[in-house]
Motif scaffolding. Sequence first.
Motif, short mmCIF file in Angstrom:
data_model
loop_
_atom_site.label_atom_id
_atom_site.label_comp_id
_atom_site.label_asym_id
_atom_site.label_seq_id
_atom_site.Cartn_x
_atom_site.Cartn_y
_atom_site.Cartn_z
N SER A 140 0.83 -1.21 0.00
CA SER A 140 0.00 0.00 0.00
C SER A 140 0.86 1.26 0.00
CB SER A 140 -0.92 0.02 1.22
OG SER A 140 -0.15 0.21 2.40
N VAL A 141 0.21 2.36 -0.32
CA VAL A 141 0.88 3.66 -0.29
C VAL A 141 1.41 3.95 1.10
CG1 VAL A 141 0.48 6.15 -0.46
CG2 VAL A 141 -0.46 4.62 -2.20
N GLU A 142 0.60 3.64 2.12
CA GLU A 142 0.98 3.89 3.50
C GLU A 142 2.20 3.06 3.90
OE1 GLU A 142 0.90 5.70 7.12
OE2 GLU A 142 -0.65 6.09 5.62
N SER A 143 2.16 1.76 3.60
CA SER A 143 3.26 0.89 4.02
C SER A 143 4.54 1.17 3.27
CB SER A 143 2.86 -0.59 3.84
OG SER A 143 2.60 -0.85 2.46
N LEU A 180 4.99 6.44 1.35
CA LEU A 180 4.79 7.51 0.37
C LEU A 180 3.84 8.60 0.88
CD1 LEU A 180 4.53 5.34 -2.86
CD2 LEU A 180 6.41 6.85 -2.22
N ARG A 181 3.31 8.40 2.10
CA ARG A 181 2.45 9.42 2.69
C ARG A 181 3.21 10.34 3.63
NH1 ARG A 181 -2.65 10.46 1.05
NH2 ARG A 181 -3.26 10.92 3.19
N VAL A 189 -5.74 9.70 -3.65
CA VAL A 189 -5.10 8.41 -3.45
C VAL A 189 -5.27 7.98 -1.99
CG1 VAL A 189 -2.97 7.09 -3.65
CG2 VAL A 189 -3.42 8.99 -5.22
N SER A 190 -5.93 6.84 -1.80
CA SER A 190 -6.14 6.33 -0.45
C SER A 190 -4.84 5.76 0.12
CB SER A 190 -7.19 5.22 -0.48
OG SER A 190 -7.22 4.52 0.76
N PRO A 191 -4.59 5.92 1.42
CA PRO A 191 -3.39 5.33 2.03
C PRO A 191 -3.33 3.82 1.84
CG PRO A 191 -4.41 6.90 3.51
CD PRO A 191 -5.38 6.70 2.40
N SER A 192 -4.50 3.19 1.65
CA SER A 192 -4.53 1.73 1.50
C SER A 192 -4.42 1.28 0.05
CB SER A 192 -5.84 1.18 2.10
OG SER A 192 -6.97 1.75 1.45
N GLU A 193 -4.28 2.22 -0.89
CA GLU A 193 -4.17 1.88 -2.32
C GLU A 193 -2.93 1.01 -2.56
OE1 GLU A 193 -5.26 1.43 -6.05
OE2 GLU A 193 -6.40 2.79 -4.74
#
Length: 575
Positions: free
Chosen positions: A223-226, A229-230, A250-254
């Motif tokens: 994911s974006v969060e992991s 990238l956030r 863009v969702s953090p879980s994307e």
Amino acid sequence: MSIETISTVAIFILTIIGLIRFQRKPAAVLGCALLALSVLGLVTQQQLLSSMVNPGLVTLILLILCSFALEKTRLLRVIAAKVIVKSYHSTWLRLFGITAICSAFLNNTAVVATLISPIRNNPHHGASKLLLPLSYAAILGGTLTLIGTSTNLIVNSLFIDATGDGLAFFSFTILGCFLVVGCGLTLALTSRWLPNVTTNELDYKGYFIDAKVKAGSELIGRSVESNGLRHLESLFLVEVVREGRLITPVSPSEILQEADRLVFSGDITKVMQISQFSGLELFADKNGLLGTNLNEVVVKEESVLVGRTLKTSGFRALFDAAVVAISRDGAQVSGKLGEVVIKAGDFLVLAVGDDFSTRRNLTKNFILLSGVAPETRISGPKAWLATAGFIGVIALSALGLIDMLLGLLALFGALIFSGSLNTNEVIRRFPVDIWVVVTSAILMSQALVNAGVDVAIAQWVAGFTDLGHVYMALILVYLLTWILTELVTNNAAAALMFPIAYSIALGFGVDVMPFVMTVAFAASGSFISPYGYQTNLMVFNAGQYRLIDFIKVGAPVSLVYALIVIIGVPILFPF
């Protein structure tokens, strides 16, 4: 009417139409006019050659070349550091005053380019509240002296060709002071209508940065969060381009996939963070240029890039550079960076190769804001030579102690000999467009004389002997020149209107100076269009302005400017 007269008038009219139709290419249009006049035999070889080496034109070219060395010193940067203070009114006054004074003696494009960056990055005031006043101050300051703007020097070149005498250094100063004060007060009142554009998490400086997830990247399937990238410093992930569709917000879980294009917005100086992610490749990185210095430029109206994408234009081959980011009117630019259609006024951040600074097409396509023209600073004796030499030549010529052309020629030789300027730099930045515009204008004026058009105009107006008719003709000359300035460019407007204004003055049997000065001042009066004057285009995107902002703020300034010129010229330069 003879065939020569018909041909000359036809070329003149077609030139005006061409300039309006092809606004981005005034030099090309006037160059075609030059060729037509020469090939059709409407001017002599001697007239063609004398136009190319007109003393006023040579002075203008030398002035521009010598100013390149001055741009490489600390002078303008030291001045810029003194402008921004906590009080908005104090900052506005300092900015307006310093810009106007500097623009009276220096290239106003260089003055604006130097001040844009500290204004955009200042912590106290919104850039949109200061950048348009910066451009207008540069335009007004240029009206103070003979060398304040290329428009004045072009009119001087044409005046020399017509009379054999040049305009005095301070011919423009008294009226210019009234314009600076009158229009400055108007601008101070209308500045309240300027937008207060604030940056936020989604735009920062409004730059659009494109990165691609390569095959085998560790980001794939996470994911974006992991992926972290956030949590980038001053960069925000705005959208993901996947198989031709946009995912935004863009969702953090994307979950990221191979070949995803990640679109970031934010502080371009933090861009190197992106390259630290495994398998995440920036558009510039695949060209092997990301590790080089970043350079900021503005796309000119006449650039070959306008209307084309970065991929179809062959950008790397043309400039030995790759685009890292793009900014447009402060708006979010969507999609793949390589597929964005470039517009005039776009800000580009470039990662450049070794040959970038030697390319001769840079100044034709870009207004260079940083890293290009002044990339090699000069200091010590070289800086003193550039600064003291330039000031000395201008001061001595203003006092009438030396001829400006000879003084600038001596200074130019000293700058080359000392290494303050190098031949590659001179060749790359040689003002070919201005040289073509002025040469063509002088030749057009001579063709009109050869064909007897000037006599015809003089005979037509000779029947109007009343002073009121003369004054109405002066107003008409102002309006026509101003309209051409807003529609085309200031230099082309001055070049085309001079022979008409001069002939009208001769027809009335009055002194030509009121009409000459009216053309010069009217050609510099571009306050409504962001495209009529180069400094307006430079601040258009940097301040995230809209056309309506120029109209709201610029229209009152333009009206006051016109009234001062129309009233002041006949008083200071009597008929």
